[in-house]
Design an enzyme around this catalytic site. Structure first.
Site: not given
Length: 335
Positions: A276, A282, A313
């Site tokens: 993070y 998220h 991601k």
């Protein structure tokens, strides 16, 4: 246009120079050009040259004895049919920008060809990516699967930058619980705000082994075992017995924390960390820690990249390298 096989390459006559001048095939030699096997086979397949005593099938059969030739040809053909000019070397291929060719433009990609079962040797990979970067090129892996389909991956060495301001955390004592630790702190403590621990109940915060190792090293948490204070080295020896990856995980975790990222377990994603930045709800990255001499099958990396992209991601491997932690990003691309 006539050509003849000479050793492991093909030589054209004077009329072959137009192939080089217009489309970047081959390299000039004498009055003609010398074609690499992939180039010659492709041109023969497209009926742009004729080779004495050979058809496409017989020439393919002859070149197929060369190690990894078929997959190399499949990548060459795909790149050409996408409109790129391609030349061999310095890796497997140099790929020019669309509309550019040798003598009138610069190559954009350096391409390495692999199969889905080939191992990725990270030490070698990092060296090749650095070479490409020094040449101001993008490093690309072209992976051929068992059904002869192609997937392209761009590989980058990511240099982490500070992402958010680190929090001030006071020191405290913890109770060792197995390989983890328990701290008596109320909800909303400085540790929680900084992204450490998991709330056990209203009074207790559980700290994972890798978090504990980091916090002990920072002097933030003091831990005792059997009434005697534990050093970070003693705790590492104790905890690493049940976690063979702890050394690499600890180094990568520490590096991420130094750049003000917040690593949490990435178990649900099949990796060591989800990472993070600041107050983002998220996570931004999945990170897997590996030793510098690690080999991973390309199929494993492919699954990792697909998982990361499916949850929006980035996929990074934190490689414990001789020059520190090298974060290697794999990303699928469409050329």
């Amino acid at each position: 246009m006539k050509a003849t096989v000479e050793g492991t390459s093909v030589l054209t006559g004077r009329d072959g120079r137009v192939l080089y001048d217009q489309s970047g095939y081959g390299r000039p030699e004498g009055d003609g050009i010398r074609l690499a096997p992939q180039e010659a086979l492709y041109l023969l397949h497209r009926h742009r040259i004729e080779i004495s005593d050979y058809t496409f099938d017989t020439l393919l059969a002859e070149y197929a004895d060369q190690r990894n030739f078929l997959r190399s040809f499949l990548v060459y053909r795909d790149l050409r049919e996408r409109g790129y000019v391609v030349q061999t070397g310095p890796h497997d291929y140099r790929v020019f920008r669309r509309g550019e060719k040798p003598g009138t433009g610069e190559s954009l990609y350096l391409v390495r060809v692999l199969s889905e079962r080939d191992p990725i040797r990270f030490t070698k990979l990092i060296e090749e990516v650095i070479t490409a970067r020094n040449m101001r090129k993008q490093y690309v892996l072209a992976v051929v699967d068992d059904e002869e389909e192609l997937t392209y991956y761009e590989i980058k060495l990511q240099k982490l930058t500070g992402a958010c301001a680190p929090s001030e955390i006071g020191s405290c004592d913890a109770v060792l619980v197995g390989k983890s630790a328990m701290i008596l702190v109320p909800p909303g403590s400085d540790l929680e705000k900084a992204g450490f621990g998991k709330r056990f109940d209203e009074e207790r915060l559980m700290i994972s082994p890798v978090e504990l190792l980091y916090l002990m090293g920072e002097g933030t948490i003091r831990v005792s075992k059997d009434g005697a204070p534990l050093t970070p080295q003693e705790f590492f020896a104790f905890a690493s017995g049940s976690d063979q990856d702890l050394a690499a995980k600890d180094k990568v975790y520490t590096e991420l924390r130094r750049h003000d990222f917040i690593p949490r377990t990435g178990y649900k994603f099949g990796h060591h960390y989800r990472v993070y930045c600041g107050k983002n709800v998220h996570s931004d990255m999945l990170v897997h820690a590996i030793e510098k001499e690690a080999d991973l099958p390309m199929s494993v990396i492919s699954r990792s990249v697909r998982m990361a992209h499916s949850v929006k991601k980035k996929m990074l491997f934190g490689c414990v390298h001789t020059t520190g932690i090298q974060f290697v990003e794999f990303a699928r691309i469409k050329l």
